[in-house]
Design a protein around this motif. Structure first.
Motif, PDB file in Angstrom:
ATOM      1  N   THR A  10     -12.692 -24.045  -1.053  1.00  0.00           N
ATOM      2  CA  THR A  10     -12.706 -22.885  -1.993  1.00  0.00           C
ATOM      3  C   THR A  10     -12.118 -22.372  -1.428  1.00  0.00           C
ATOM      4  OG1 THR A  10     -13.933 -23.159  -3.852  1.00  0.00           O
ATOM      5  CG2 THR A  10     -13.477 -21.259  -4.305  1.00  0.00           C
ATOM      6  N   LYS A  11     -11.652 -21.113  -1.241  1.00  0.00           N
ATOM      7  CA  LYS A  11     -11.022 -19.250  -0.941  1.00  0.00           C
ATOM      8  C   LYS A  11     -10.290 -18.431  -1.923  1.00  0.00           C
ATOM      9  CE  LYS A  11     -10.232 -16.568   2.546  1.00  0.00           C
ATOM     10  NZ  LYS A  11     -11.400 -16.665   3.625  1.00  0.00           N
ATOM     11  N   ASP A  12     -11.323 -18.227  -1.728  1.00  0.00           N
ATOM     12  CA  ASP A  12     -11.156 -16.343  -2.363  1.00  0.00           C
ATOM     13  C   ASP A  12     -10.334 -14.810  -1.773  1.00  0.00           C
ATOM     14  OD1 ASP A  12     -11.690 -17.735  -4.972  1.00  0.00           O
ATOM     15  OD2 ASP A  12     -14.083 -17.215  -4.369  1.00  0.00           O
ATOM     16  N   PHE A  13      -9.484 -13.969  -2.119  1.00  0.00           N
ATOM     17  CA  PHE A  13      -8.680 -13.016  -1.857  1.00  0.00           C
ATOM     18  C   PHE A  13      -9.176 -11.892  -2.682  1.00  0.00           C
ATOM     19  CE2 PHE A  13      -6.049 -16.780   0.429  1.00  0.00           C
ATOM     20  CZ  PHE A  13      -6.153 -16.296   1.547  1.00  0.00           C
ATOM     21  N   LYS A  14      -9.505 -11.561  -2.093  1.00  0.00           N
ATOM     22  CA  LYS A  14     -10.305  -9.618  -2.882  1.00  0.00           C
ATOM     23  C   LYS A  14      -8.634  -8.969  -2.607  1.00  0.00           C
ATOM     24  CE  LYS A  14     -13.826  -7.401  -2.783  1.00  0.00           C
ATOM     25  NZ  LYS A  14     -14.433  -6.537  -2.104  1.00  0.00           N
ATOM     26  N   ILE A  15      -7.923  -8.454  -3.620  1.00  0.00           N
ATOM     27  CA  ILE A  15      -7.104  -7.839  -3.763  1.00  0.00           C
ATOM     28  C   ILE A  15      -7.036  -6.400  -4.232  1.00  0.00           C
ATOM     29  CG2 ILE A  15      -4.631  -7.561  -4.506  1.00  0.00           C
ATOM     30  CD1 ILE A  15      -4.902  -9.708  -2.515  1.00  0.00           C
ATOM     31  N   VAL A  16      -7.063  -5.399  -3.624  1.00  0.00           N
ATOM     32  CA  VAL A  16      -6.456  -3.913  -4.037  1.00  0.00           C
ATOM     33  C   VAL A  16      -6.180  -3.793  -5.667  1.00  0.00           C
ATOM     34  CG1 VAL A  16      -6.009  -2.119  -3.623  1.00  0.00           C
ATOM     35  CG2 VAL A  16      -7.428  -2.759  -1.640  1.00  0.00           C
ATOM     36  N   GLN A  17      -6.512  -3.339  -6.824  1.00  0.00           N
ATOM     37  CA  GLN A  17      -5.591  -3.820  -7.643  1.00  0.00           C
ATOM     38  C   GLN A  17      -6.063  -1.536  -7.661  1.00  0.00           C
ATOM     39  OE1 GLN A  17      -5.744  -5.700 -10.545  1.00  0.00           O
ATOM     40  NE2 GLN A  17      -5.019  -4.020 -11.326  1.00  0.00           N
ATOM     41  N   SER A  18      -4.184  -1.566  -7.811  1.00  0.00           N
ATOM     42  CA  SER A  18      -3.636  -0.020  -7.616  1.00  0.00           C
ATOM     43  C   SER A  18      -3.469   0.382  -8.938  1.00  0.00           C
ATOM     44  CB  SER A  18      -2.065  -0.309  -7.056  1.00  0.00           C
ATOM     45  OG  SER A  18      -2.162  -0.930  -5.965  1.00  0.00           O
ATOM     46  N   ARG A  19      -3.501   1.940  -8.630  1.00  0.00           N
ATOM     47  CA  ARG A  19      -3.528   2.411 -10.406  1.00  0.00           C
ATOM     48  C   ARG A  19      -2.196   2.993 -10.192  1.00  0.00           C
ATOM     49  NH1 ARG A  19      -9.163   3.832  -8.171  1.00  0.00           N
ATOM     50  NH2 ARG A  19     -10.744   3.697  -9.752  1.00  0.00           N
ATOM     51  N   GLU A  20      -1.981   3.410 -11.890  1.00  0.00           N
ATOM     52  CA  GLU A  20      -0.500   4.136 -11.766  1.00  0.00           C
ATOM     53  C   GLU A  20      -0.876   5.716 -11.186  1.00  0.00           C
ATOM     54  OE1 GLU A  20       0.410   2.905 -15.970  1.00  0.00           O
ATOM     55  OE2 GLU A  20       0.053   0.715 -15.598  1.00  0.00           O
ATOM     56  N   GLY A  21       0.453   5.476 -11.574  1.00  0.00           N
ATOM     57  CA  GLY A  21       0.775   8.179 -10.938  1.00  0.00           C
ATOM     58  C   GLY A  21       0.483   7.318  -9.590  1.00  0.00           C
ATOM     59  N   MET A  22       0.842   9.425  -9.311  1.00  0.00           N
ATOM     60  CA  MET A  22       0.480   9.750  -8.680  1.00  0.00           C
ATOM     61  C   MET A  22      -1.054  10.041  -8.479  1.00  0.00           C
ATOM     62  SD  MET A  22       2.714  10.489  -6.332  1.00  0.00           S
ATOM     63  CE  MET A  22       1.645  11.720  -5.297  1.00  0.00           C
ATOM     64  N   LYS A  23      -0.924  10.302  -9.807  1.00  0.00           N
ATOM     65  CA  LYS A  23      -2.797  10.711  -9.697  1.00  0.00           C
ATOM     66  C   LYS A  23      -3.707   9.580  -9.527  1.00  0.00           C
ATOM     67  CE  LYS A  23      -4.380  13.750 -13.026  1.00  0.00           C
ATOM     68  NZ  LYS A  23      -3.808  14.314 -13.914  1.00  0.00           N
ATOM     69  N   GLY A  24      -3.238   7.905 -10.161  1.00  0.00           N
ATOM     70  CA  GLY A  24      -3.387   6.892  -9.506  1.00  0.00           C
ATOM     71  C   GLY A  24      -4.019   6.164  -8.362  1.00  0.00           C
ATOM     72  N   ALA A  25      -2.584   6.896  -7.229  1.00  0.00           N
ATOM     73  CA  ALA A  25      -1.898   6.628  -5.883  1.00  0.00           C
ATOM     74  C   ALA A  25      -4.335   7.006  -5.191  1.00  0.00           C
ATOM     75  CB  ALA A  25      -1.358   6.586  -5.634  1.00  0.00           C
ATOM     76  N   PHE A  26      -3.550   9.012  -5.755  1.00  0.00           N
ATOM     77  CA  PHE A  26      -4.572   9.486  -4.749  1.00  0.00           C
ATOM     78  C   PHE A  26      -5.746   9.256  -5.022  1.00  0.00           C
ATOM     79  CE2 PHE A  26      -7.161  12.994  -4.977  1.00  0.00           C
ATOM     80  CZ  PHE A  26      -7.299  14.009  -3.260  1.00  0.00           C
ATOM     81  N   ARG A  27      -6.764   8.560  -6.622  1.00  0.00           N
ATOM     82  CA  ARG A  27      -7.499   8.198  -6.640  1.00  0.00           C
ATOM     83  C   ARG A  27      -7.835   7.372  -5.749  1.00  0.00           C
ATOM     84  NH1 ARG A  27      -9.109   7.745 -12.905  1.00  0.00           N
ATOM     85  NH2 ARG A  27     -11.023   6.619 -11.879  1.00  0.00           N
ATOM     86  N   ASP A  28      -6.896   6.145  -5.932  1.00  0.00           N
ATOM     87  CA  ASP A  28      -7.330   5.126  -4.834  1.00  0.00           C
ATOM     88  C   ASP A  28      -7.422   4.838  -3.251  1.00  0.00           C
ATOM     89  OD1 ASP A  28      -6.787   3.233  -6.694  1.00  0.00           O
ATOM     90  OD2 ASP A  28      -4.491   3.137  -6.133  1.00  0.00           O
ATOM     91  N   LEU A  29      -7.440   6.192  -2.789  1.00  0.00           N
ATOM     92  CA  LEU A  29      -7.565   6.253  -1.688  1.00  0.00           C
ATOM     93  C   LEU A  29      -9.121   6.954  -1.135  1.00  0.00           C
ATOM     94  CD1 LEU A  29      -4.958   8.910  -0.287  1.00  0.00           C
ATOM     95  CD2 LEU A  29      -5.231   7.265   0.071  1.00  0.00           C
ATOM     96  N   PHE A  30      -9.600   7.679  -2.812  1.00  0.00           N
ATOM     97  CA  PHE A  30     -11.150   7.455  -1.909  1.00  0.00           C
ATOM     98  C   PHE A  30     -12.299   6.155  -3.090  1.00  0.00           C
ATOM     99  CE2 PHE A  30      -8.601  10.840  -1.925  1.00  0.00           C
ATOM    100  CZ  PHE A  30      -9.066  11.497  -0.419  1.00  0.00           C
ATOM    101  N   ASP A  31     -11.604   5.600  -4.199  1.00  0.00           N
ATOM    102  CA  ASP A  31     -12.489   4.977  -5.412  1.00  0.00           C
ATOM    103  C   ASP A  31     -11.579   3.860  -5.204  1.00  0.00           C
ATOM    104  OD1 ASP A  31     -14.439   3.717  -6.785  1.00  0.00           O
ATOM    105  OD2 ASP A  31     -13.076   4.612  -8.075  1.00  0.00           O
TER     106      ASP A  31
END
Length: 335
Positions: A10-31
């Motif tokens: 078995t092989k699993d990969f962890k993928i970043v779940q991006s949030r929508e919009g500029m606000k979401g992208a900014f939050r992704d930088l920290f959380d």
């Protein structure tokens, strides 16, 4: 000992779940939030020494991930894996000396060096004794017709010439197991045939185990003793091509041109007890699909000949490519 023995791989990969919009992208930088994708899902696979096995699947089915685990590039998330008796990732230094790898679009030859110099570097890398190296290189040069290529820089070789040299490079240390990923991609028909003939020869002469991944099913038909089919990370078929055709190919199709035109109902009456499906193509031409568990062309003919005169007969088996395409489009058929 199996050449390849995997259980519950078995092989699993962890993928970043991006949030929508500029606000979401900014939050992704920290959380950052993650989701897990399972690329290979608890597969069991055993390959015997000396087998040639085709490993096929659509893009995204998990083929490349499996090969990377089998060659030690990726570490499995879970499951047990032995290749040539080694843990490919944990015992990598000893393990790599027992395998050869050819990835169709990735070269292991040095681009600006003469082919012979690349082979010499591989000799040092694998610590091959002089006598063994020269004997085996002479054999590979003869079989692959590389003589005129050895003094040329790799960058000046055609695709077909480079692929012959890539095969030689992968086999220079006489590995027990050879991984081939799209070995004939982009090659013309004659070069493909030569490479297939060479692979059969080294399999028979040295007992080299070969795992072949390709989208060109004619490679599989020409070389493989067995085919393993992968879909969404799971093995959906593991067996021989004849069995695949017999189980899921829908049986052979018989084309008949009769001397006179017959009503379809009359022809169906002749074969009503043997699972034959008739279709009227045009004029005096008919197609008979043999769908029973053990369809027989001779049984159809024995029922038709006493009543209808036959002008021409043609038999077609289902093509492997058509069977595989239908399986991926419609799901695994049930016998």
């Amino acid at each position: 000992m199996y050449s390849i023995e995997a259980q519950g791989l078995t092989k699993d990969f962890k993928i970043v779940q991006s949030r929508e919009g500029m606000k979401g992208a900014f939050r992704d930088l920290f959380d950052r939030q993650y989701r897990t994708i399972r690329a290979v899902d608890e597969i069991d696979l055993r390959i015997n020494p000396g087998e040639i096995v085709g490993y096929i699947g659509e893009n995204g089915a998990g083929k490349s991930t499996t090969i990377k685990m089998l060659t030690g590039i990726l570490q499995p998330t879970s499951g047990d894996l032995k290749v040539n008796g080694y843990d490919p990732h944990g015992e990598r230094e000893q393990f790599v000396k027992t395998i050869g790898v050819v990835f169709g679009q990735r070269s292991q030859l040095w681009w600006d060096l003469a082919v012979r110099e690349s082979f010499r570097l591989l000799k040092k890398l694998y610590s091959i004794p002089d006598e063994d190296y020269h004997r085996h290189l002479n054999r590979l040069t003869e079989v692959l017709e590389m003589g005129p290529l050895l003094e040329q820089p790799v960058r000046k070789l055609s695709l077909g010439q480079r692929m012959r040299c890539e095969l030689a490079a992968a086999l220079i240390h006489q590995p027990r197991l050879l991984f081939l990923d799209e070995p004939t991609i982009g090659l013309d028909v004659l070069v493909k045939e030569n490479i297939r003939r060479f692979l059969k020869q080294i399999n028979e002469e040295y007992g080299t185990t070969i795992l072949l991944t390709t989208h060109d099913l004619s490679d599989i038909e020409a070389l493989s003793h067995r085919v393993v089919m992968l879909d969404k990370g799971k093995i959906i078929y593991n067996g021989g091509l004849p069995e695949l055709s017999k189980q899921w190919g829908g049986g052979p199709r018989l084309y008949l041109e009769l001397k006179e035109e017959w009503a379809l109902s009359a022809l169906q009456d002749f074969t009503k007890d043997i699972s034959a499906e008739w279709q009227h193509i045009e004029g005096r031409c008919y197609r008979v699909g043999l769908t029973g568990p053990d369809p027989s062309v001779s049984e159809v003919l024995s029922r038709v000949v006493p009543h209808a005169s036959i002008k021409e007969i043609r038999i077609e088996e289902a093509k492997t490519e058509d069977i595989v395409r239908r399986i991926y489009q419609e799901g695994v058929p049930h016998a």
